[in-house]
Design an enzyme around this catalytic site. Structure first.
Site, short mmCIF file in Angstrom:
data_model
loop_
_atom_site.label_atom_id
_atom_site.label_comp_id
_atom_site.label_asym_id
_atom_site.label_seq_id
_atom_site.Cartn_x
_atom_site.Cartn_y
_atom_site.Cartn_z
N HIS A 79 -11.65 -7.73 -13.91
CA HIS A 79 -10.45 -7.02 -14.36
C HIS A 79 -9.32 -7.37 -13.22
CE1 HIS A 79 -7.32 -3.50 -14.58
NE2 HIS A 79 -7.66 -3.48 -13.48
N ASP A 108 18.57 -26.55 -15.25
CA ASP A 108 17.02 -26.28 -15.63
C ASP A 108 16.59 -26.14 -14.12
OD1 ASP A 108 14.30 -26.69 -16.53
OD2 ASP A 108 15.13 -27.23 -18.32
N TRP A 144 -13.21 -8.85 -6.52
CA TRP A 144 -12.27 -10.08 -6.51
C TRP A 144 -12.10 -10.92 -4.99
CZ3 TRP A 144 -7.17 -10.51 -4.24
CH2 TRP A 144 -6.80 -9.53 -3.47
N SER A 170 -1.62 -24.55 -9.76
CA SER A 170 -0.52 -23.83 -10.54
C SER A 170 0.63 -23.25 -9.87
CB SER A 170 -1.20 -23.17 -11.83
OG SER A 170 -0.17 -22.48 -12.49
N SER A 171 -0.04 -22.20 -9.15
CA SER A 171 0.91 -21.41 -8.56
C SER A 171 1.60 -22.09 -7.35
CB SER A 171 0.29 -20.28 -7.39
OG SER A 171 -0.25 -19.50 -8.36
N HIS A 254 -3.42 -10.35 2.12
CA HIS A 254 -2.44 -9.55 2.06
C HIS A 254 -1.13 -10.27 2.08
CE1 HIS A 254 -0.38 -5.91 3.17
NE2 HIS A 254 0.56 -6.57 3.59
N GLU A 256 -0.61 -11.94 -0.37
CA GLU A 256 -0.83 -11.99 -1.85
C GLU A 256 -0.15 -10.66 -2.23
OE1 GLU A 256 -1.30 -14.24 -4.32
OE2 GLU A 256 -1.80 -12.74 -5.91
N TYR A 258 2.04 -9.00 -1.38
CA TYR A 258 3.40 -9.02 -1.41
C TYR A 258 4.04 -10.05 -2.27
CZ TYR A 258 3.59 -5.35 1.85
OH TYR A 258 3.70 -4.06 2.52
N SER A 269 16.54 -4.44 -7.84
CA SER A 269 17.82 -4.44 -7.12
C SER A 269 18.70 -5.24 -8.32
CB SER A 269 17.47 -5.49 -6.00
OG SER A 269 16.75 -4.84 -4.94
N HIS A 303 -6.01 -5.02 8.54
CA HIS A 303 -6.16 -3.60 8.26
C HIS A 303 -6.96 -3.39 6.97
CE1 HIS A 303 -2.10 -4.16 5.63
NE2 HIS A 303 -3.11 -4.58 4.72
N HIS A 304 -7.40 -4.71 6.09
CA HIS A 304 -8.66 -4.64 5.24
C HIS A 304 -9.91 -4.67 5.79
CE1 HIS A 304 -5.44 -5.00 1.94
NE2 HIS A 304 -5.06 -5.82 2.77
N THR A 329 10.51 -1.61 4.31
CA THR A 329 10.17 -1.16 2.97
C THR A 329 11.21 0.27 2.73
OG1 THR A 329 8.04 -1.84 3.07
CG2 THR A 329 8.51 -0.18 1.29
N LYS A 332 14.55 -0.69 1.94
CA LYS A 332 15.06 -0.87 0.51
C LYS A 332 15.02 0.39 -0.43
CE LYS A 332 13.93 -4.56 -1.28
NZ LYS A 332 14.82 -5.57 -0.54
N ARG A 451 -15.75 3.21 -4.37
CA ARG A 451 -15.21 2.33 -5.36
C ARG A 451 -16.08 1.46 -5.84
NH1 ARG A 451 -11.18 -1.93 -2.15
NH2 ARG A 451 -11.06 -2.94 -4.20
C1 HEM Z 1 4.03 0.34 2.97
C2 HEM Z 1 3.50 -0.38 2.57
C3 HEM Z 1 1.64 -0.81 2.56
C4 HEM Z 1 0.80 -0.13 3.46
C5 HEM Z 1 1.12 0.29 4.93
C6 HEM Z 1 -0.49 -0.73 3.07
C7 HEM Z 1 -1.67 -0.50 3.51
C8 HEM Z 1 -2.91 -1.05 2.99
C9 HEM Z 1 -4.18 -0.82 3.82
C10 HEM Z 1 -4.52 -0.37 5.36
C11 HEM Z 1 -5.15 -1.16 2.83
C12 HEM Z 1 -6.70 -1.41 3.37
C13 HEM Z 1 -7.56 -0.06 2.67
C14 HEM Z 1 -9.12 -0.40 2.97
O1 HEM Z 1 -9.54 -1.18 2.16
O2 HEM Z 1 -9.56 0.66 3.46
C15 HEM Z 1 -4.49 -1.49 1.53
C16 HEM Z 1 -5.22 -2.05 0.61
C17 HEM Z 1 -4.44 -2.55 -0.48
N1 HEM Z 1 -3.22 -2.60 -0.79
FE1 HEM Z 1 -1.76 -1.74 0.45
N2 HEM Z 1 -0.18 -1.29 1.81
C18 HEM Z 1 1.11 -1.43 1.68
C19 HEM Z 1 1.65 -1.72 0.38
C20 HEM Z 1 0.95 -2.58 -0.70
C21 HEM Z 1 1.66 -3.21 -1.57
C22 HEM Z 1 3.12 -3.26 -1.80
C23 HEM Z 1 0.53 -3.75 -2.49
C24 HEM Z 1 0.67 -4.56 -3.76
C25 HEM Z 1 1.71 -4.74 -4.32
C26 HEM Z 1 -0.74 -3.34 -1.99
C27 HEM Z 1 -1.88 -3.62 -2.42
C28 HEM Z 1 -2.89 -3.28 -1.82
C29 HEM Z 1 -4.16 -3.65 -2.39
C30 HEM Z 1 -4.51 -4.50 -3.68
C31 HEM Z 1 -5.17 -3.36 -1.57
C32 HEM Z 1 -6.55 -3.23 -1.85
C33 HEM Z 1 -7.24 -4.34 -1.70
C34 HEM Z 1 -8.91 -4.47 -1.86
O3 HEM Z 1 -9.77 -4.17 -1.02
O4 HEM Z 1 -9.06 -4.80 -3.01
N3 HEM Z 1 -0.46 -2.73 -0.84
N4 HEM Z 1 -3.26 -1.35 1.86
CU LIG Z 2 -2.90 -5.34 3.09
#
Ligand code: HEM
Ligand SMILES: [Cu+2]
Lengths: 538, 61
Positions: A79, A108, A144, A170-171, A254, A256, A258, A269, A303-304, A329, A332, A451
């Site tokens: 998924h 183009d 993933w 590709s990307s 990370h 990614e 963004y 915008s 932070h992950h 952020t 914005k 999870r």
């Molecule tokens: C204010 C901005 C953001 C902060 C402070 C933030 C912070 C965090 C933190 C600390 C985690 C890790 C949590 C953990 O696994 O214990 C996390 C996970 C994640 N964040 Fe954010 N995040 C922000 C914005 C975003 C944005 C804009 C996206 C995507 C469009 C995003 C997508 C994700 C994803 C996909 C995960 C999980 C990854 C995984 O473990 O599979 N985050 N975020």
């Molecule tokens: Cu992150």
């Protein structure tokens, strides 16, 4: 290539005679390739969505009901991979392909044949990835994030690695093309600081892609050699370290996330000024905020990994760096609100999705901020709270922006208006059910539900049932979207004007609707007051 | 007499030529990033004391 870009009129006379194969498979036209990307993305959205339905069906009640645990794990893994690499990223590339040349007055993309190749790699990559579900031994099931040693235990490692390599190539080619187009193909007078915010957001995103997709390719290559070629990069028994993989992965991962939100920022915008009938508030601040977010995204990856055991100094550094991202952020979000403030607003479907984006994405931003707190993350990590966080930023963020962009630009693409009634039906159903789907997951996470599990404690039963019901209905609501699209492309009788929206500004609205196969063969004259963000002082 | 081909080039052709140069430069950057990401892991493997030190620090708390 110079030929393709400079002899448009010649081509225009002939494209009517192209057969289906020549037009779509051999295409070098940015609009056709854009359409291919968007159709591919929609298909992947439904394939990835069907996996999500399996997950929510299994989690409807505690206990194992429908699927085997291994299959459940395949579903969560697939998924994510399909949605990230198959749905969200190709949708943005498709929108970029369609709109960037139109927005900067280029005939183009800079490298049309490479453009064709970037797209046509994708169906092969995903055929390969999805085929693993039918292999003896099954597909990837380690998430993933592909952490070793778990990810190396599946029989499909080599398939997945090769598929990721293809997506990466590709990307990267797509990003190269976008950078080359934006930096070199702009019409005279379209200075960098006069470009639409969407174009800026894509330029910055493309640099992020160039910086991190090769890192992902490196990481999965090392997985492959660890499994098949006797290296021990991540193998503790051989002197390696599995935690190193996490560092490399999140150095990619990370930025990614963004990559999946910056083009969405660009889209929002564009849409809000149009329907507020005001230039964007703080154009330069918006561009600068995107650039700062992109820069900061490189120094927050750990932070992950707060829970793996990092040196204290590192935990504190990554905590504060992560919290810093909230500043640009916030800029914005405030600027979008300020753009609406005092505007004469109307709420056609694109605007509805854009306003919902601003509110719901912000909820995801706040939960992100909570996760950034090291001691709190020790509790939240690997729970449904994280799942709720990233679905708010990705579904009500990235996906809502993609849907908003589709409603916004489809009259320009097809020359027809979509049905506003059904567009609004799609919106209200989506916005209600997406919250029913994901909001309870915050509570589940705070209560400790992990999870990526097919079964759970009965204490979590109620919120899971609510979430699943929201999930099924959100999924069903997307069928309305398909109906609206089919109607708009083939059956709508309502012709779109060239400008389409009363408040729309920018070069893309100066060409006819539908946009002819070839536009801006001769570079247009750029009038400053015609630009979406109004006059920008130097 | 030498003809200056670049001044004869149409503006559009000039843009495309420059775009291809930009593309090549960016492509090389991508390749370098790929190689560096693997090379640094090799480096760590061949400097076990640096790695052991980092692990020790991480687990000190
Ligand atoms: C204010 C901005 C953001 C902060 C402070 C933030 C912070 C965090 C933190 C600390 C985690 C890790 C949590 C953990 O696994 O214990 C996390 C996970 C994640 N964040 Fe954010 N995040 C922000 C914005 C975003 C944005 C804009 C996206 C995507 C469009 C995003 C997508 C994700 C994803 C996909 C995960 C999980 C990854 C995984 O473990 O599979 N985050 N975020
Ligand atoms: Cu992150």
């Amino acid at each position: 290539m110079a030929h393709a870009a400079t002899h448009d009129e010649h081509h225009d006379e002939h494209h009517e005679h192209l057969n289906f194969f020549q037009r779509w498979v051999m295409s070098t036209n940015h609009k056709d390739i854009g359409t291919l990307y968007l159709v591919f993305s929609l298909l992947m959205f439904f394939i990835g969505g069907s996996f999500a339905m399996v997950i929510r069906a299994e989690l409807f009640k505690p206990g194992l009901q429908l699927v085997q645990p291994y299959f459940f794990n395949e579903m969560t893994t697939m998924h994510a991979l399909v949605m990230i690499f198959g749905a969200v990223m190709p949708a943005f590339v498709g929108l970029g392909n369609w709109m960037i040349p139109l927005m900067v007055g280029a005939p183009d993309m800079a490298l049309p044949r490479m453009n064709n190749l970037s797209f046509w790699i994708l169906p092969f990559a995903f055929a390969l990835l999805l085929s693993t579900l039918f292999l003896p031994g099954g597909g990837p099931a380690g998430g993933w994030t592909m952490y070793p040693p778990l990810s190396l235990q599946s029989a499909s490692t080599a398939y997945v690695v090769f598929a990721v390599h293809l997506m990466g190539i590709s990307s990267i080619m797509g990003a190269i093309n976008i950078i080359a187009t934006i930096l070199n193909m702009r019409a005279p007078g379209m200075d960098l600081l006069k470009m639409p915010v969407f174009v800026w957001s894509w330029l910055i995103t493309a640099f992020l892609l160039i910086a991190v997709m090769p890192v992902l390719a490196g990481a999965v290559t090392m997985l492959l050699t660890d499994k098949y070629f006797n290296t021990h990069f991540f193998d503790a028994a051989g002197g390696g370290d599995p935690v190193l993989f996490q560092h490399v992965f999140w150095f990619f991962g990370h930025p990614e996330v963004y990559i999946m939100i910056l083009p969405a920022f660009g889209i929002i915008s564009e849409i809000i000024p149009t329907f507020a009938r005001k230039p964007i508030f703080g154009y330069k601040a918006m561009v600068f905020a995107i650039a700062s977010i992109a820069f900061l995204s490189f120094i927050v990856w750990a932070h992950h990994m707060f829970a793996v055991g990092l040196p204290l100094g590192a935990e504190i550094f990554f905590m504060y760096a992560t919290m810093l991202i909230a500043v640009p952020t916030g800029v914005k979000v405030f600027n979008w609100v300020a753009t609406m403030w005092g505007g004469s607003m109307t709420f056609e479907t694109p605007m509805l999705f854009a306003v919902a984006f601003v509110i719901l994405f912000t909820i995801g931003g706040f939960s992100g901020l909570m996760l950034a707190l090291v001691p709190a993350d020790f509790q939240y990590h690997d729970t449904y709270f994280v799942v709720a966080h990233f679905h708010y930023v990705l579904v009500t963020g990235a996906i809502f922006a993609i849907i908003a962009a589709t409603y916004y630009w489809i009259p320009k693409w097809t020359g027809h208006m979509y049905s506003e009634f059904w567009g609004k039906m799609h919106f209200w159903n989506s916005v209600v059910w997406v919250n029913v789907l994901f909001f309870p997951q915050h509570f589940l996470g705070l209560a400790g539900m992990p999870r990526r599990i097919p079964d759970y404690n009965v204490a979590f039963a109620n919120f899971n049932m609510i979430s699943s019901i929201g999930g099924f209905l959100f999924g069903a609501s997307q069928l309305i979207f398909v109906g609206v699209l089919i109607h708009c492309v083939w059956f709508s009788k309502k012709k779109a004007t060239d400008r389409v929206w009363e408040g729309a500004k920018g070069l893309e609205w100066t060409v006819p609707s539908p946009a002819p196969h070839h536009t801006f063969s001769i570079a247009p004259v750029v009038h400053d007051e015609e630009l979406a963000h109004g006059h920008v002082e130097d | 007499m030498q003809l200056d081909h670049q001044t004869l080039e149409s503006e559009q052709a000039q843009r495309v030529r420059r775009a291809r140069r930009t593309a090549a430069a960016v492509g090389i950057v991508a390749l370098v990033v790929f190689v560096v990401s693997i090379v640094q892991m090799f480096w760590l493997q061949h400097h076990p004391q640096a790695h052991a030190q980092a692990v020790k620090e991480a687990l000190m708390q």
